[in-house]
Design a protein around this motif. Sequence first.
Motif, PDB file in Angstrom:
ATOM      1  N   ILE A  81       0.840  -1.209   0.000  1.00 40.95           N
ATOM      2  CA  ILE A  81       0.000   0.000   0.000  1.00 40.95           C
ATOM      3  C   ILE A  81       0.873   1.257   0.000  1.00 40.95           C
ATOM      4  N   PHE A  82       1.970   1.226   0.759  1.00 37.75           N
ATOM      5  CA  PHE A  82       2.897   2.358   0.799  1.00 37.75           C
ATOM      6  C   PHE A  82       3.393   2.692  -0.605  1.00 37.75           C
ATOM      7  N   GLY A  83       3.831   1.666  -1.342  1.00 41.42           N
ATOM      8  CA  GLY A  83       4.369   1.898  -2.683  1.00 41.42           C
ATOM      9  C   GLY A  83       3.334   2.455  -3.643  1.00 41.42           C
ATOM     10  N   TRP A  84       2.163   1.827  -3.691  1.00 42.27           N
ATOM     11  CA  TRP A  84       1.141   2.280  -4.639  1.00 42.27           C
ATOM     12  C   TRP A  84       0.580   3.647  -4.261  1.00 42.27           C
ATOM     13  N   CYS A 130       0.430   9.611  -5.166  1.00 39.19           N
ATOM     14  CA  CYS A 130       0.679  10.961  -4.629  1.00 39.19           C
ATOM     15  C   CYS A 130       1.694  11.729  -5.478  1.00 39.19           C
ATOM     16  N   VAL A 131       2.777  11.066  -5.872  1.00 35.84           N
ATOM     17  CA  VAL A 131       3.788  11.730  -6.711  1.00 35.84           C
ATOM     18  C   VAL A 131       3.176  12.062  -8.074  1.00 35.84           C
ATOM     19  N   GLY A 132       2.349  11.156  -8.586  1.00 29.85           N
ATOM     20  CA  GLY A 132       1.663  11.411  -9.865  1.00 29.85           C
ATOM     21  C   GLY A 132       0.681  12.559  -9.779  1.00 29.85           C
ATOM     22  N   SER A 171       4.099  13.087  -0.064  1.00 29.28           N
ATOM     23  CA  SER A 171       3.805  11.777  -0.644  1.00 29.28           C
ATOM     24  C   SER A 171       4.234  10.652   0.301  1.00 29.28           C
ATOM     25  N   THR A 172       5.414  10.775   0.890  1.00 29.91           N
ATOM     26  CA  THR A 172       5.922   9.758   1.818  1.00 29.91           C
ATOM     27  C   THR A 172       5.071   9.703   3.078  1.00 29.91           C
ATOM     28  N   LEU A 173       4.661  10.849   3.599  1.00 29.78           N
ATOM     29  CA  LEU A 173       3.820  10.872   4.797  1.00 29.78           C
ATOM     30  C   LEU A 173       2.457  10.225   4.528  1.00 29.78           C
ATOM     31  N   ILE A 174       1.837  10.569   3.401  1.00 30.42           N
ATOM     32  CA  ILE A 174       0.529   9.992   3.066  1.00 30.42           C
ATOM     33  C   ILE A 174       0.664   8.490   2.824  1.00 30.42           C
ATOM     34  N   ALA A 175       1.726   8.077   2.127  1.00 30.69           N
ATOM     35  CA  ALA A 175       1.946   6.657   1.857  1.00 30.69           C
ATOM     36  C   ALA A 175       2.178   5.889   3.158  1.00 30.69           C
ATOM     37  N   THR A 176       2.928   6.484   4.088  1.00 36.24           N
ATOM     38  CA  THR A 176       3.170   5.841   5.381  1.00 36.24           C
ATOM     39  C   THR A 176       1.872   5.698   6.166  1.00 36.24           C
ATOM     40  N   MET A 181      -3.530   0.192   6.665  1.00 35.39           N
ATOM     41  CA  MET A 181      -3.673  -1.160   6.127  1.00 35.39           C
ATOM     42  C   MET A 181      -3.195  -2.203   7.142  1.00 35.39           C
ATOM     43  N   MET A 182      -2.087  -1.925   7.816  1.00 30.46           N
ATOM     44  CA  MET A 182      -1.594  -2.851   8.844  1.00 30.46           C
ATOM     45  C   MET A 182      -2.612  -3.006   9.968  1.00 30.46           C
TER      46      MET A 182
END
Length: 196
Positions: free
Chosen positions: A78-81, A86-88, A96-101, A107-108
């Motif tokens: 989920i972090f990667g996708w 976000c970058v797109g 982007s990293t904060l939202i992905a985290t 998800m965890m």
Amino acid sequence: MTLFILNDWASLSLIEQFFWGIAILFSVLFILQLISSFIGGDVDGMSAEGDADISVEGDMGIDFQFFSLKNLVAFFTIFGWTGIICVGSNLSPLVSTLIATLAGLIMMLIMASIMYFMGKLTEDGSLKMKNAIGKSGTVYLPIPAKRAGMGQVQVQVQGLQTLDAYTDSDQDIPTGALVEVVDVLNDQILIVKPSV
């Protein structure tokens, strides 16, 4: 084709390559883990082997496990996708990293909650003899009077069961007679009386 993919990869920014690398690697691991689950692989330390006849009356199911292999694979997938999305969407690498985290942690939490509640749904399957008290049954093997010997009765308790039985009655109880369970001796033997 390979040259085309390499050219596309080279045109990505470092943060995009980072998110794509994580998304692809962990998506493959996620799919392999899913296939393994369907064909009967281990579930985070729970072996498929074991003795099904062991009584587990004290078992309360699976503990809440936030950090497990399945949860970490789900996190990074989920972090990667999410990072790619976000970058797109032209968000900064930090945002982007904060939202992905955050998405990965959610998800965890969802995965750990699902496993926890599924563990609570399990039944131990052991026969609870006390559930037979008050039930009616049929004598399978004759029961001698005054506990002079043991017979057997068939009674509906967690399914149809054939169980050992004594009686305090003054007369033997023959095969086929209807009886009522009045007590359980040593959590193993039923005490029955003839049904009126």
